[in-house]
Write an enzyme that holds these catalytic residues in place. Sequence first.
Site, PDB file in Angstrom:
ATOM      1  N   TYR A  56      47.252  18.161-105.525  1.00  0.00           N
ATOM      2  CA  TYR A  56      48.304  18.841-104.583  1.00  0.00           C
ATOM      3  C   TYR A  56      48.449  20.195-104.879  1.00  0.00           C
ATOM      4  O   TYR A  56      49.339  21.016-104.136  1.00  0.00           O
ATOM      5  CB  TYR A  56      49.516  17.995-104.955  1.00  0.00           C
ATOM      6  N   HIS A 112      51.725   4.967 -96.011  1.00  0.00           N
ATOM      7  CA  HIS A 112      50.856   3.909 -95.975  1.00  0.00           C
ATOM      8  C   HIS A 112      51.497   2.485 -95.923  1.00  0.00           C
ATOM      9  O   HIS A 112      50.734   1.359 -96.057  1.00  0.00           O
ATOM     10  CB  HIS A 112      50.022   3.998 -97.257  1.00  0.00           C
ATOM     11  N   ASP A 154      59.271   2.869 -87.344  1.00  0.00           N
ATOM     12  CA  ASP A 154      60.250   2.380 -86.292  1.00  0.00           C
ATOM     13  C   ASP A 154      61.507   3.608 -86.005  1.00  0.00           C
ATOM     14  O   ASP A 154      61.869   3.659 -84.896  1.00  0.00           O
ATOM     15  CB  ASP A 154      60.972   1.079 -86.628  1.00  0.00           C
ATOM     16  N   SER A 189      46.946  16.591 -99.160  1.00  0.00           N
ATOM     17  CA  SER A 189      45.428  16.538 -99.727  1.00  0.00           C
ATOM     18  C   SER A 189      44.720  15.774 -98.355  1.00  0.00           C
ATOM     19  O   SER A 189      45.318  15.307 -97.494  1.00  0.00           O
ATOM     20  CB  SER A 189      45.481  15.191-100.746  1.00  0.00           C
ATOM     21  N   ARG A 249      40.229  10.026-100.139  1.00  0.00           N
ATOM     22  CA  ARG A 249      40.738   9.350-101.299  1.00  0.00           C
ATOM     23  C   ARG A 249      40.818   7.971-101.195  1.00  0.00           C
ATOM     24  O   ARG A 249      39.739   7.321-100.411  1.00  0.00           O
ATOM     25  CB  ARG A 249      42.154   9.927-101.533  1.00  0.00           C
ATOM     26  N   ARG A 309      44.938   4.844 -98.870  1.00  0.00           N
ATOM     27  CA  ARG A 309      45.447   5.901 -98.228  1.00  0.00           C
ATOM     28  C   ARG A 309      44.902   6.145 -96.679  1.00  0.00           C
ATOM     29  O   ARG A 309      45.331   7.312 -96.071  1.00  0.00           O
ATOM     30  CB  ARG A 309      45.304   7.222 -99.076  1.00  0.00           C
TER      31      ARG A 309
END
Length: 145
Positions: free
Chosen positions: A23, A81, A88, A103, A108, A112
């Site tokens: 990150y 995820h 919603d 990222s 990955r 993800r």
Amino acid sequence: MSSFAVLNGPNLNLLGQREPETYGSTTLAAIEDSCATVAKELGCELTWFQSNHEGALVDEIQRLAAEGVDGIIINAAAYTHTSVAIRDALATLDAPFVEVHISNVHAREAFRHNSYLSDLASGVIVGCGVQGYELAVRRLVALTS
Ligand code: DQA
């Protein structure tokens, strides 16, 4: 003046110290500062909200929808995820939202690769590092002006 909200999900308060190889070393406060410069250049207003709690993010999206926010930038982090609830809440918005991931989530782990948000998003920015937030501000301005 358009007003956009930037929402950040769990663990993003730790940017700068958290997994810097993934990150980077920029803090959330520094991202706010660089986006403030872009917002000034483009003549829009940004508000910032971070929470580690799913329900708090849902409450904030509902609050922003009710007050008529012009657009949302969201990095829902791990909730991307998993969270039908955040999806919603975003589905009730009349305004566009742009999904950001620092990222490249597609490079990955497989878990993800799925996002509960992407098909509702007006745009998705992944793997551009923290610059993704500035790009999202520019995109929302372009979409709403
Ligand atoms: C993230 C990617 C997510 O998979 C992860 O859970 C995060 C950050 C990103 O910005 O790259 O916390 O959203």
